[in-house]
Design an enzyme around this catalytic site. Sequence first.
Site, PDB file in Angstrom:
ATOM      1  N   HIS A  48      39.430  44.451  30.327  1.00 27.59           N
ATOM      2  CA  HIS A  48      39.562  43.193  31.076  1.00 27.59           C
ATOM      3  C   HIS A  48      39.822  41.991  30.163  1.00 27.59           C
ATOM      4  CE1 HIS A  48      38.892  39.992  33.926  1.00 27.59           C
ATOM      5  NE2 HIS A  48      37.788  39.620  33.325  1.00 27.59           N
ATOM      6  N   HIS A  72      35.677  35.661  27.073  1.00 24.05           N
ATOM      7  CA  HIS A  72      35.319  34.816  28.213  1.00 24.05           C
ATOM      8  C   HIS A  72      34.128  35.317  29.014  1.00 24.05           C
ATOM      9  CE1 HIS A  72      37.796  37.564  30.704  1.00 24.05           C
ATOM     10  NE2 HIS A  72      37.029  37.144  31.690  1.00 24.05           N
ATOM     11  N   GLU A  76      28.167  35.565  29.973  1.00 22.96           N
ATOM     12  CA  GLU A  76      27.661  35.981  31.267  1.00 22.96           C
ATOM     13  C   GLU A  76      27.174  37.432  31.246  1.00 22.96           C
ATOM     14  OE1 GLU A  76      30.453  35.117  34.334  1.00 22.96           O
ATOM     15  OE2 GLU A  76      28.982  35.504  35.908  1.00 22.96           O
ATOM     16  N   ASP A  77      27.919  38.291  30.583  1.00 25.44           N
ATOM     17  CA  ASP A  77      27.659  39.723  30.735  1.00 25.44           C
ATOM     18  C   ASP A  77      27.085  40.423  29.510  1.00 25.44           C
ATOM     19  OD1 ASP A  77      28.657  39.475  33.258  1.00 25.44           O
ATOM     20  OD2 ASP A  77      30.694  40.079  32.728  1.00 25.44           O
ATOM     21  N   ASP A 139      41.914  35.170  34.185  1.00 27.69           N
ATOM     22  CA  ASP A 139      40.796  36.031  34.565  1.00 27.69           C
ATOM     23  C   ASP A 139      40.942  36.428  36.029  1.00 27.69           C
ATOM     24  OD1 ASP A 139      38.118  37.167  34.440  1.00 27.69           O
ATOM     25  OD2 ASP A 139      37.415  35.366  35.490  1.00 27.69           O
ATOM     26  N   ASP A 259      66.897  35.000  56.180  1.00 26.36           N
ATOM     27  CA  ASP A 259      68.340  34.872  56.085  1.00 26.36           C
ATOM     28  C   ASP A 259      68.799  33.578  55.434  1.00 26.36           C
ATOM     29  OD1 ASP A 259      68.523  37.315  57.084  1.00 26.36           O
ATOM     30  OD2 ASP A 259      69.125  36.744  59.107  1.00 26.36           O
TER      31      ASP A 259
HETATM   32 MN    MN Z   1      36.331  37.969  33.557  1.00 28.70          MN
END
Ligand code: MN
Length: 714
Positions: A48, A72, A76-77, A139, A259
């Site tokens: 990711h 990034h 957070e993770d 992201d 069209d």
């Molecule tokens: Mn992310």
Amino acid sequence: MIRITDILDRISSYNSNADLDLVERAYIYSARIHEGQVRLSGEPYLSHPLEVAGLLTMLKLDPVSVAAGLLHDALEDTKATMEDLTGLFGPSVAHIVEGVTKISGLAFRSYEDRQAESIRKMILAMADDIRVILIKLCDRLHNMRTLQFQSEEKQIKIAQETLDIYAPLASRLGIHWMRMELEDIAFMYLFPHQYRDIANQVAKKRDEQQEYINTIKKMIEEKLEEADLPCAVQGRHKHFYGIYQKMINQGVDFEEVYDILAFRLILDSTSQCYQAVGVIHSIWKPIPKRFKDFIGIPKPNMYQSLHTTVVGPFGERVEIQIRTKEMDHVANDGIAAHWQYKEKGNFDEKTGAAFAWLRKLVEEQKNIKDPDEFMESVQIELFPDEVYVFTPRGDVLGLPKESTPVDFAYAIHTEVGHQCAGAKVDGRMVPIKYELKTGQRVEIITSPNHQPSKDWLSFVKTAKARSRVRQHIKAKERKQSMTLGREMCDKLFRKYHVTLNKYIKSGEIQKAVDELGYKTVDDLIAGVGYGKVTPLQVARYVLPQAEAKDEKETIVTRLKEKIRGRKPQSGILVRGMDDILVRFGKCCSPLPGDPVVGYITRGQGVTAHRTNCPHALNMDPQRRIELEWSPDAEEVYPVRIHVLCDDRMGLLAFITTAISEGDANILDATVKIRADNRADCYFTISVSGANHLEKIVKSVKSIKHVVKVTRLAT
Ligand code: MN
């Protein structure tokens, strides 16, 4: 999965001096901290951030952005901290990652139209570095590309948010390919049937349409070549969501939208553009009023192009845009913000300017060689005059900068404003004067007994709060003056052994109401309280025995006439009330510009004193009233000054000259020689206000041998 070497190659291709080491180190670190984590797709988590970094290189961003893209999700993770990132990659990378994390943490309740604009602005306002937004967009794009692995519920939520918030942001930044992809993926999840329908029809027609595009293209190219106008012709396919929107907005079916084809002719020079439009009009009949010359008269956002619509070789409508390479550049990626003409009405001018500026920045960064230079220009405050805060329900509210909880409360509801007794910001109690910041969650504590106070007017920032507080105070003052007026009338009427009520009930009071120029009995009684009429004036109309009896009345009347002669409204205003009789305290002679306060005097209206006047300080606070100077006062006011100076020949002449040259009249002057060879001079002069007086005092002070100049109370 994209590899780090591809990313490094791409960066070097557009920036040969780039700090690739920073990007490589970020990659290695990211791989380590995300070790063992997997995406819902089953891929290693690292895929990711790598894809996001890859997308950032498509926008040709600097190594700091790409490194931040790789990191990034670190805060957070993973266990990584701000200190770790700052130490390893420097403050810029850390700051950007922190910004992305903050935005990702925002929880919005809904994305309804009404809210969407505020949410977009809040996101932009929270990002003090535009790279934060660009990373967030990349992201989001990668998350959209892999949305199939999410639960259905999340798919809908994320797709809706993308359509309402992120696609418009991409659009406004001029990244059209990203906007179209975001919209098409969101469209697929939100309206699967309509999406499939359009996709099928496009597929069915694609060959046919491609053939048509080629035919027209060839015809245009040939004709222009004959005229010696070398030109590139682009035939555009519309994206699925764009087709869908046109069908919905114009209430037409697929055929009609699909069209109508649009062609773009790119030429070398402006004069060639005009020649080309002539050639086009000579082969196909132009549709009246559809020719627009945005080259001669560019749009305010600098967009330049010639637009025309013609009847094509098969009787169909063909839209044609003609412009130079530079104009095309500006229109696609540059300053000419797409939204400014497609989404007209959603934005005010100021916001428009902010976006135009942003787009220019995105455009320019592609040409900036020195990374430091870029960094300086990307650290920005997008909406310096506004703050965006959350309501307890999770809605976003935009307020002017420096707004307080009181402004917030009135923005929610007038009653919430009136009863605002306190506030919590992000769960903590704050003073009601507290200055709100973007991203905060605000909760108002109300109390049914609470009332707006006058000093709220000194700190509220919104017009709504200001006018509501004023209204409330005005109503309250009217109530006060009615009580006061009633009390004053009762007192007088008792002298004649009757009650005011009797005359109100019998309706006899109406004569006084009419004669004294009021609308209702209540207005009349309030008028007495305000001091505009005296109780005796009222009594005269209903009590014959009161007529011409009280000598004091005539004095009061005369005094009032005299004061009225001074035009009480000319200098001073009573906040929230009109046409009130205002006198000036003899004790302190206020001048325009002096801080003043008013007192409601019995039967004589309001007296203005300087706020530091000792008389004023001793008065009943219940009768206090706020005053302000009328900005257009043109009166002159007498004031006394004392000048202490050495007793020198001719000095008095210097002083009086200084006063006259300062445009003030001398109304009175006395001089007393003292024993110490000095002189006390007293002048009464007329000035227009405190500033005027100050100027004169200054010029007198500057005269040689003048020791001291003071303003006197009387
Ligand atoms: Mn992310």
